[in-house]
Scaffold this motif. Structure first.
Motif, PDB file in Angstrom:
ATOM      1  N   ALA A   1       3.269   0.536  -6.859  1.00 39.49           N
ATOM      2  CA  ALA A   1       4.464   1.267  -6.436  1.00 39.49           C
ATOM      3  C   ALA A   1       4.651   2.507  -7.292  1.00 39.49           C
ATOM      4  O   ALA A   1       4.126   2.600  -8.411  1.00 39.49           O
ATOM      5  N   THR A   2       5.412   3.440  -6.772  1.00 40.38           N
ATOM      6  CA  THR A   2       5.833   4.594  -7.569  1.00 40.38           C
ATOM      7  C   THR A   2       7.317   4.453  -7.865  1.00 40.38           C
ATOM      8  O   THR A   2       8.070   3.833  -7.110  1.00 40.38           O
ATOM      9  N   GLY A   3       7.726   5.017  -8.977  1.00 44.38           N
ATOM     10  CA  GLY A   3       9.111   4.882  -9.398  1.00 44.38           C
ATOM     11  C   GLY A   3      10.075   5.702  -8.563  1.00 44.38           C
ATOM     12  O   GLY A   3       9.715   6.744  -8.004  1.00 44.38           O
ATOM     13  N   SER A   4      11.305   5.206  -8.484  1.00 45.06           N
ATOM     14  CA  SER A   4      12.368   5.937  -7.797  1.00 45.06           C
ATOM     15  C   SER A   4      13.104   6.839  -8.776  1.00 45.06           C
ATOM     16  O   SER A   4      13.047   6.658  -9.992  1.00 45.06           O
ATOM     17  N   THR A   5      13.813   7.802  -8.232  1.00 43.53           N
ATOM     18  CA  THR A   5      14.731   8.629  -9.007  1.00 43.53           C
ATOM     19  C   THR A   5      16.114   8.491  -8.391  1.00 43.53           C
ATOM     20  O   THR A   5      16.287   7.858  -7.344  1.00 43.53           O
ATOM     21  N   GLN A   6      17.091   9.112  -9.005  1.00 44.68           N
ATOM     22  CA  GLN A   6      18.421   9.092  -8.416  1.00 44.68           C
ATOM     23  C   GLN A   6      18.459   9.858  -7.094  1.00 44.68           C
ATOM     24  O   GLN A   6      19.313   9.624  -6.252  1.00 44.68           O
ATOM     25  N   VAL A   7      17.483  10.741  -6.891  1.00 49.07           N
ATOM     26  CA  VAL A   7      17.454  11.565  -5.683  1.00 49.07           C
ATOM     27  C   VAL A   7      16.671  10.897  -4.560  1.00 49.07           C
ATOM     28  O   VAL A   7      17.059  10.966  -3.386  1.00 49.07           O
ATOM     29  N   ALA A   8      15.561  10.245  -4.895  1.00 47.63           N
ATOM     30  CA  ALA A   8      14.674   9.723  -3.856  1.00 47.63           C
ATOM     31  C   ALA A   8      14.084   8.383  -4.257  1.00 47.63           C
ATOM     32  O   ALA A   8      13.818   8.130  -5.442  1.00 47.63           O
ATOM     33  N   ALA A   9      13.885   7.539  -3.254  1.00 49.90           N
ATOM     34  CA  ALA A   9      13.267   6.238  -3.469  1.00 49.90           C
ATOM     35  C   ALA A   9      11.770   6.400  -3.686  1.00 49.90           C
ATOM     36  O   ALA A   9      11.138   7.325  -3.175  1.00 49.90           O
ATOM     37  N   GLY A  10      11.199   5.476  -4.437  1.00 50.03           N
ATOM     38  CA  GLY A  10       9.764   5.465  -4.657  1.00 50.03           C
ATOM     39  C   GLY A  10       9.022   4.829  -3.499  1.00 50.03           C
ATOM     40  O   GLY A  10       9.607   4.478  -2.471  1.00 50.03           O
ATOM     41  N   ARG A  11       7.720   4.649  -3.687  1.00 49.33           N
ATOM     42  CA  ARG A  11       6.861   4.075  -2.662  1.00 49.33           C
ATOM     43  C   ARG A  11       6.539   2.628  -3.027  1.00 49.33           C
ATOM     44  O   ARG A  11       6.194   2.341  -4.169  1.00 49.33           O
ATOM     45  N   PRO A  12       6.604   1.699  -2.074  1.00 47.16           N
ATOM     46  CA  PRO A  12       6.266   0.300  -2.356  1.00 47.16           C
ATOM     47  C   PRO A  12       4.775   0.138  -2.653  1.00 47.16           C
ATOM     48  O   PRO A  12       3.964   0.999  -2.291  1.00 47.16           O
ATOM     49  N   PRO A  13       4.378  -0.966  -3.298  1.00 48.56           N
ATOM     50  CA  PRO A  13       2.949  -1.244  -3.446  1.00 48.56           C
ATOM     51  C   PRO A  13       2.308  -1.492  -2.090  1.00 48.56           C
ATOM     52  O   PRO A  13       2.985  -1.834  -1.118  1.00 48.56           O
ATOM     53  N   SER A  14       1.006  -1.330  -2.033  1.00 49.83           N
ATOM     54  CA  SER A  14       0.318  -1.336  -0.744  1.00 49.83           C
ATOM     55  C   SER A  14       0.339  -2.688  -0.044  1.00 49.83           C
ATOM     56  O   SER A  14       0.176  -2.742   1.182  1.00 49.83           O
ATOM     57  N   ASP A  15       0.529  -3.783  -0.772  1.00 51.48           N
ATOM     58  CA  ASP A  15       0.522  -5.108  -0.140  1.00 51.48           C
ATOM     59  C   ASP A  15       1.920  -5.665   0.089  1.00 51.48           C
ATOM     60  O   ASP A  15       2.078  -6.835   0.436  1.00 51.48           O
ATOM     61  N   ALA A  16       2.953  -4.836  -0.079  1.00 52.33           N
ATOM     62  CA  ALA A  16       4.319  -5.315   0.074  1.00 52.33           C
ATOM     63  C   ALA A  16       4.719  -5.408   1.538  1.00 52.33           C
ATOM     64  O   ALA A  16       4.237  -4.663   2.387  1.00 52.33           O
ATOM     65  N   VAL A  17       5.629  -6.332   1.819  1.00 55.94           N
ATOM     66  CA  VAL A  17       6.332  -6.354   3.105  1.00 55.94           C
ATOM     67  C   VAL A  17       7.557  -5.463   2.932  1.00 55.94           C
ATOM     68  O   VAL A  17       8.438  -5.758   2.120  1.00 55.94           O
ATOM     69  N   VAL A  18       7.588  -4.356   3.663  1.00 55.01           N
ATOM     70  CA  VAL A  18       8.703  -3.412   3.539  1.00 55.01           C
ATOM     71  C   VAL A  18       9.859  -3.909   4.395  1.00 55.01           C
ATOM     72  O   VAL A  18       9.748  -4.009   5.618  1.00 55.01           O
ATOM     73  N   LEU A  19      10.962  -4.222   3.747  1.00 58.97           N
ATOM     74  CA  LEU A  19      12.128  -4.760   4.452  1.00 58.97           C
ATOM     75  C   LEU A  19      13.130  -3.675   4.835  1.00 58.97           C
ATOM     76  O   LEU A  19      13.862  -3.832   5.806  1.00 58.97           O
ATOM     77  N   PHE A  20      13.159  -2.598   4.047  1.00 55.65           N
ATOM     78  CA  PHE A  20      14.020  -1.467   4.412  1.00 55.65           C
ATOM     79  C   PHE A  20      13.498  -0.214   3.746  1.00 55.65           C
ATOM     80  O   PHE A  20      13.382  -0.145   2.522  1.00 55.65           O
ATOM     81  N   ASP A  21      13.181   0.802   4.575  1.00 57.73           N
ATOM     82  CA  ASP A  21      12.685   2.081   4.063  1.00 57.73           C
ATOM     83  C   ASP A  21      13.586   3.243   4.443  1.00 57.73           C
ATOM     84  O   ASP A  21      13.214   4.408   4.270  1.00 57.73           O
ATOM     85  N   GLY A  22      14.767   2.937   4.953  1.00 61.22           N
ATOM     86  CA  GLY A  22      15.715   3.985   5.317  1.00 61.22           C
ATOM     87  C   GLY A  22      15.706   4.370   6.775  1.00 61.22           C
ATOM     88  O   GLY A  22      16.611   5.068   7.230  1.00 61.22           O
ATOM     89  N   SER A  23      14.695   3.925   7.523  1.00 60.72           N
ATOM     90  CA  SER A  23      14.560   4.388   8.905  1.00 60.72           C
ATOM     91  C   SER A  23      15.294   3.523   9.920  1.00 60.72           C
ATOM     92  O   SER A  23      15.793   4.021  10.930  1.00 60.72           O
ATOM     93  N   ASN A  24      15.356   2.221   9.684  1.00 57.83           N
ATOM     94  CA  ASN A  24      16.004   1.330  10.638  1.00 57.83           C
ATOM     95  C   ASN A  24      16.274  -0.019   9.987  1.00 57.83           C
ATOM     96  O   ASN A  24      15.838  -0.279   8.852  1.00 57.83           O
ATOM     97  N   LEU A  25      16.982  -0.870  10.707  1.00 58.60           N
ATOM     98  CA  LEU A  25      17.290  -2.228  10.241  1.00 58.60           C
ATOM     99  C   LEU A  25      16.597  -3.272  11.114  1.00 58.60           C
ATOM    100  O   LEU A  25      17.106  -4.380  11.292  1.00 58.60           O
TER     101      LEU A  25
END
Length: 256
Positions: free
Chosen positions: A39-63
């Motif tokens: 993963a890459t780290g988040s900042t107060q401005v933008a979220a980081g990137r999940p690791p490549s094998d993660a199940v992404v539960l919320f990325d900002g696009s939909n629920l």
């Protein structure tokens, strides 16, 4: 730069067997772990990137990965700027459609800047592993409350080792390793455990949990449940926001 790369041994076949394992020390036949892009780290401005094998539960696009706990329908919370979702107060908790057991979980959240109360009335929510075991979400910045209800507490059981809260309106991170409980013959054989980092600060280290979370009551494992359950985010009446939620399935103990 050398003109050719010297090949060195990739392992051995004549070393002793590691106690409790089937593999030798530096065993050449031992399988290598899968390659994961971190993963890459988040900042107060933008979220980081999940690791490549993660199940992404919320990325900002939909629920789409979530549903209402109240009726099993569409998750009633609202998408907001900054790739976040905000609790729509009094619409009820939401849960993942997928179920998980032992896992690594990453959640980012922030409390509202508008303050109407203190103690448990400031930025109150919760992250429930398997729908049962709560890590407390609360605006704990300069906000006295009961210790086992503070930010990053195992609610009603264990205060965090430190209060790493940031001011309201700032993003918090929870990085959690959860081990699901094991039942044998209807009784608890191994309790659930939690390791929690709050904003990079250790809050709990493989802390055994006393049972599913309760309010103003003792937890217990009297009622058996399955090995997996949904991740639940709590609507406690405050417009807390969440972003960058991902999870990695794990085994409870490394195979021998």
């Amino acid at each position: 730069m050398a003109s050719e790369i010297k090949e060195l041994p990739k392992g051995y076949t004549d070393t002793p067997v590691i106690p409790g394992q089937t593999w030798r020390v530096h065993d050449i036949e031992r399988p290598s772990p899968p390659v994961v892009t971190p993963a890459t780290g988040s900042t107060q401005v933008a979220a980081g990137r999940p690791p490549s094998d993660a199940v992404v539960l919320f990325d900002g696009s939909n629920l789409d990965a979530w549903e209402s706990v109240r009726d099993g329908g569409v998750a009633p919370w609202k998408l907001v700027a900054g790739g976040a979702v905000e609790i729509a107060p009094r619409t009820g908790n939401i849960r993942t459609k997928q179920h998980f057991g032992t896992c690594q979980l990453h959640v980012e959240w922030r409390a509202p800047t508008e303050i109407h109360a203190d103690s448990q009335g400031r930025g109150n929510s919760g992250v429930f592993l398997m729908g049962h075991y709560e890590v407390q979400v609360l605006d704990g910045y300069d906000n006295p409350t009961y210790a086992d209800g503070l930010t990053a507490s195992i609610y009603g059981q264990y205060p965090p080792l430190a209060n790493a809260s940031v001011p309201p309106g700032h993003w918090h991170t929870f990085d959690i390793v959860f081990e699901s409980p094991v039942y044998e013959g209807g009784a608890i054989a191994s309790p659930a455990t939690l390791t929690v980092f709050h904003n990079g600060v250790l809050a709990h280290l493989r802390q055994p949990i006393q049972g599913p979370t309760k309010h103003r009551a003792l937890a217990s494992y009297d009622e058996e449940h399955g090995p997996e359950g949904p991740l639940v985010l709590q609507d406690h009446g405050d417009p807390v926001q969440f972003r960058n939620i991902w999870i990695r399935r794990l085994e409870r103990m490394q195979a021998l």
